[in-house]
Design a protein around this motif. Structure first.
Motif, PDB file in Angstrom:
ATOM      1  N   LEU A   1       0.792  -1.388  -0.018  1.00  0.00           N
ATOM      2  CA  LEU A   1      -0.080   0.091   0.039  1.00  0.00           C
ATOM      3  C   LEU A   1       0.801   1.209   0.030  1.00  0.00           C
ATOM      4  O   LEU A   1       0.687   2.290  -0.448  1.00  0.00           O
ATOM      5  CB  LEU A   1      -1.066   0.061   1.208  1.00  0.00           C
ATOM      6  N   GLN A   2       2.054   1.184   0.753  1.00  0.00           N
ATOM      7  CA  GLN A   2       2.888   2.367   0.754  1.00  0.00           C
ATOM      8  C   GLN A   2       3.202   2.618  -0.825  1.00  0.00           C
ATOM      9  O   GLN A   2       3.617   3.739  -1.216  1.00  0.00           O
ATOM     10  CB  GLN A   2       3.876   2.230   1.401  1.00  0.00           C
ATOM     11  N   GLU A   3       3.927   1.619  -1.334  1.00  0.00           N
ATOM     12  CA  GLU A   3       4.169   1.622  -2.839  1.00  0.00           C
ATOM     13  C   GLU A   3       3.326   2.440  -3.714  1.00  0.00           C
ATOM     14  O   GLU A   3       3.573   3.130  -4.513  1.00  0.00           O
ATOM     15  CB  GLU A   3       4.528   0.292  -3.318  1.00  0.00           C
ATOM     16  N   LEU A   4       1.938   1.965  -3.499  1.00  0.00           N
ATOM     17  CA  LEU A   4       0.909   2.249  -4.306  1.00  0.00           C
ATOM     18  C   LEU A   4       0.557   3.718  -4.044  1.00  0.00           C
ATOM     19  O   LEU A   4       0.319   4.545  -4.890  1.00  0.00           O
ATOM     20  CB  LEU A   4      -0.287   1.631  -4.093  1.00  0.00           C
ATOM     21  N   VAL A   5       0.681   4.122  -2.765  1.00  0.00           N
ATOM     22  CA  VAL A   5       0.465   5.535  -2.697  1.00  0.00           C
ATOM     23  C   VAL A   5       1.595   6.424  -3.213  1.00  0.00           C
ATOM     24  O   VAL A   5       1.329   7.515  -3.849  1.00  0.00           O
ATOM     25  CB  VAL A   5       0.607   5.826  -0.910  1.00  0.00           C
ATOM     26  N   LEU A   6       2.882   5.990  -3.034  1.00  0.00           N
ATOM     27  CA  LEU A   6       3.887   6.676  -3.576  1.00  0.00           C
ATOM     28  C   LEU A   6       3.566   6.843  -5.312  1.00  0.00           C
ATOM     29  O   LEU A   6       4.037   7.703  -5.916  1.00  0.00           O
ATOM     30  CB  LEU A   6       5.227   6.109  -3.427  1.00  0.00           C
ATOM     31  N   MET A   7       3.355   5.598  -5.894  1.00  0.00           N
ATOM     32  CA  MET A   7       3.134   5.764  -7.312  1.00  0.00           C
ATOM     33  C   MET A   7       1.940   6.652  -7.604  1.00  0.00           C
ATOM     34  O   MET A   7       2.199   7.273  -8.585  1.00  0.00           O
ATOM     35  CB  MET A   7       2.921   4.112  -7.730  1.00  0.00           C
ATOM     36  N   ALA A   8       0.941   6.709  -6.928  1.00  0.00           N
ATOM     37  CA  ALA A   8      -0.136   7.648  -6.898  1.00  0.00           C
ATOM     38  C   ALA A   8       0.303   8.998  -6.825  1.00  0.00           C
ATOM     39  O   ALA A   8      -0.138   9.777  -7.743  1.00  0.00           O
ATOM     40  CB  ALA A   8      -1.321   7.531  -6.067  1.00  0.00           C
ATOM     41  N   GLU A   9       1.156   9.345  -5.956  1.00  0.00           N
ATOM     42  CA  GLU A   9       1.681  10.737  -5.869  1.00  0.00           C
ATOM     43  C   GLU A   9       2.607  11.080  -6.873  1.00  0.00           C
ATOM     44  O   GLU A   9       2.454  12.284  -7.346  1.00  0.00           O
ATOM     45  CB  GLU A   9       2.608  10.954  -4.268  1.00  0.00           C
ATOM     46  N   GLU A  10       3.143  10.107  -7.429  1.00  0.00           N
ATOM     47  CA  GLU A  10       4.161  10.614  -8.802  1.00  0.00           C
ATOM     48  C   GLU A  10       3.225  10.733  -9.955  1.00  0.00           C
ATOM     49  O   GLU A  10       3.477  11.806 -10.660  1.00  0.00           O
ATOM     50  CB  GLU A  10       5.129   9.427  -9.005  1.00  0.00           C
TER      51      GLU A  10
END
Length: 141
Positions: A89-98
């Motif tokens: 989920l942390q990886e997905l949040v970072l991808m969404a922010e990018e």
């Protein structure tokens, strides 16, 4: 496009662990739908509780995984599973922010609006045909 880049779809490490199967899963989905529907129709704390429990049962049935059942069987394995999910989920949040940063429009400076001078009203004219008619009637009396 981002959707076609290979790094946007990281490989799954392993399939999700399912510990709810068969009738138990169907009953969770059915009971979750029923409780959520009943809770949505009620107001107050009881309705909120029914809606919450119904949502959790629905999630349990749709995902096929029950954290409580897994924690009772093997607590350390459940902790590892939950840690992997949090990392994902942390990886997905970072991808969404990018993606949001790339698609965000640049800030546009506001265009200054020149001040408008005040408008003075024109003097009212009372020399309309109706006013003239009333004036002529007054004079004829």
């Amino acid at each position: 496009m981002v959707a076609f880049e290979p790094q946007s779809h990281p490989e799954r490490r392993e399939p999700p662990r399912q510990n709810v199967r068969g009738w138990e899963r169907l009953l969770s989905i059915g009971g979750g739908l029923l409780l959520a529907a009943l809770g949505a129709g009620k107001h107050g704390q009881q309705g909120k509780r029914q809606l919450s429990v119904g949502g959790l049962l629905l999630l349990r049935g749709l995902s096929g995984h029950c954290s409580v059942k897994s924690a009772l069987d093997d607590p350390l394995e459940e902790i590892r599973y939950l840690r992997e999910r949090v990392q994902r989920l942390q990886e997905l949040v970072l991808m969404a922010e990018e993606v949001a940063d790339r698609t965000r429009a640049p800030a546009v400076a506001p265009v200054p609006v020149p001040p408008v001078p005040p408008v003075t009203p024109a003097p009212a004219e009372f020399s309309t045909p109706i006013a003239d008619e009333f004036a002529s009637r007054e004079q004829s009396r």
